[in-house]
Design an enzyme around this catalytic site. Structure first.
Site, PDB file in Angstrom:
ATOM      1  N   HIS A   1       0.847  -1.188   0.000  1.00  0.00           N
ATOM      2  CA  HIS A   1       0.000   0.000   0.000  1.00  0.00           C
ATOM      3  C   HIS A   1       0.886   1.242   0.000  1.00  0.00           C
ATOM      4  O   HIS A   1       2.098   1.154   0.222  1.00  0.00           O
ATOM      5  CB  HIS A   1      -0.929   0.017   1.228  1.00  0.00           C
ATOM      6  CG  HIS A   1      -0.200  -0.019   2.534  1.00  0.00           C
ATOM      7  ND1 HIS A   1      -0.129  -1.145   3.318  1.00  0.00           N
ATOM      8  CD2 HIS A   1       0.504   0.930   3.184  1.00  0.00           C
ATOM      9  CE1 HIS A   1       0.578  -0.884   4.394  1.00  0.00           C
ATOM     10  NE2 HIS A   1       0.979   0.370   4.339  1.00  0.00           N
TER      11      HIS A   1
HETATM   12  C1  T46 Z   1       3.118   0.078   7.248  1.00  0.00           C
HETATM   13  C2  T46 Z   1       3.561  -1.267   7.673  1.00  0.00           C
HETATM   14  C3  T46 Z   1       4.970  -1.369   8.126  1.00  0.00           C
HETATM   15  C4  T46 Z   1      -4.751  -0.552  13.177  1.00  0.00           C
HETATM   16  O1  T46 Z   1      -5.895  -0.731  13.616  1.00  0.00           O
HETATM   17  N1  T46 Z   1      -3.991   0.469  13.638  1.00  0.00           N
HETATM   18  C5  T46 Z   1      -2.721   0.714  13.181  1.00  0.00           C
HETATM   19  O2  T46 Z   1      -2.060   1.662  13.657  1.00  0.00           O
HETATM   20  C6  T46 Z   1      -2.179  -0.164  12.166  1.00  0.00           C
HETATM   21  C7  T46 Z   1      -0.779   0.067  11.615  1.00  0.00           C
HETATM   22  C8  T46 Z   1      -2.955  -1.193  11.716  1.00  0.00           C
HETATM   23  N2  T46 Z   1      -4.205  -1.393  12.224  1.00  0.00           N
HETATM   24  C9  T46 Z   1      -4.997  -2.547  11.763  1.00  0.00           C
HETATM   25  C10 T46 Z   1      -5.478  -2.453  10.327  1.00  0.00           C
HETATM   26  C11 T46 Z   1      -5.513  -3.903   9.899  1.00  0.00           C
HETATM   27  O3  T46 Z   1      -6.771  -4.459  10.260  1.00  0.00           O
HETATM   28  O4  T46 Z   1      -4.142  -3.694  11.820  1.00  0.00           O
HETATM   29  C12 T46 Z   1      -4.434  -4.583  10.751  1.00  0.00           C
HETATM   30  C13 T46 Z   1      -3.174  -4.904   9.980  1.00  0.00           C
HETATM   31  O5  T46 Z   1      -2.731  -3.703   9.298  1.00  0.00           O
HETATM   32  P1  T46 Z   1      -2.068  -3.741   7.843  1.00  0.00           P
HETATM   33  O6  T46 Z   1      -2.687  -4.791   7.029  1.00  0.00           O
HETATM   34  O7  T46 Z   1      -2.088  -2.334   7.304  1.00  0.00           O
HETATM   35  O8  T46 Z   1      -0.575  -4.197   8.197  1.00  0.00           O
HETATM   36  P2  T46 Z   1       0.745  -4.069   7.306  1.00  0.00           P
HETATM   37  O9  T46 Z   1       1.830  -4.735   8.080  1.00  0.00           O
HETATM   38  O10 T46 Z   1       0.501  -4.514   5.929  1.00  0.00           O
HETATM   39  O11 T46 Z   1       1.045  -2.479   7.250  1.00  0.00           O
HETATM   40  C14 T46 Z   1       1.356  -1.808   8.451  1.00  0.00           C
HETATM   41  C15 T46 Z   1       0.911  -0.357   8.358  1.00  0.00           C
HETATM   42  O12 T46 Z   1      -0.477  -0.335   8.058  1.00  0.00           O
HETATM   43  C16 T46 Z   1       1.658   0.377   7.274  1.00  0.00           C
HETATM   44  O13 T46 Z   1       1.409   1.768   7.368  1.00  0.00           O
HETATM   45  O14 T46 Z   1       3.906   0.882   6.746  1.00  0.00           O
HETATM   46  O15 T46 Z   1       2.752  -1.860   8.691  1.00  0.00           O
END
Ligand code: T46
Length: 128
Positions: A45
């Site tokens: 993303h």
């Molecule tokens: C990034 C990489 C390194 C929240 O509710 N609060 C938060 O602050 C974050 C970061 C995530 N979430 C929830 C949203 C999703 O349901 O946690 C779940 C997993 O998040 P995501 O799929 O976005 O995880 P990554 O590892 O793909 O991405 C995250 C960050 O979103 C992103 O900004 O740079 O970690």
């Protein structure tokens, strides 16, 4: 890469990162990622506004970045270094070692509205 101040002695190492010094924004949120399987890949993303600093505080992981022009791959394996990532950068994080811990300092509170999770939409957004 951002180099953090480190205080190392026979008691171990203490690393410091401060807003307005090493971190180029006010930190509104911290989160960390660990226990990632070796085959797992995260990210895929960009962010419309969010700025972040990634710190590989333990183990190793690979970060791949694309800003629409340049592609970069950076291995994070040094807790004394941080990787600044601005907005409008597509990122994936992969090749986590089993002991990897990724600490992230973020400039904004969490908002799903700030994410572009579709690659074609990301490319289109750069042309606007
Ligand atoms: C990034 C990489 C390194 C929240 O509710 N609060 C938060 O602050 C974050 C970061 C995530 N979430 C929830 C949203 C999703 O349901 O946690 C779940 C997993 O998040 P995501 O799929 O976005 O995880 P990554 O590892 O793909 O991405 C995250 C960050 O979103 C992103 O900004 O740079 O970690």
């Amino acid at each position: 890469m951002i180099k953090f101040q480190s205080y190392d002695d026979n008691r171990g190492s203490l690393v410091v990162a401060e807003t307005e010094k090493e971190i180029p924004f006010d930190i509104k949120r911290l989160y960390y990622i660990y226990d990632v399987g070796s085959e797992a890949e995260r990210g895929f993303h960009s962010h419309k506004k969010l700025e972040q600093v990634y710190i590989g505080i333990h183990g190793r992981m690979k970060v791949s970045l694309f800003d629409g022009v340049n592609k970069r791959e950076i291995v994070l394996d040094d807790p004394k270094q941080g990787l600044y990532i601005g907005h409008n950068v597509w990122r994936t994080i992969s090749e986590f070692s089993s002991d990897a811990v990724l600490l992230v300092a973020a400039s904004e509170h969490y908002s799903e509205e700030d994410y572009i999770r579709n690659y074609d939409e990301f490319v289109a957004s750069l042309k606007k």
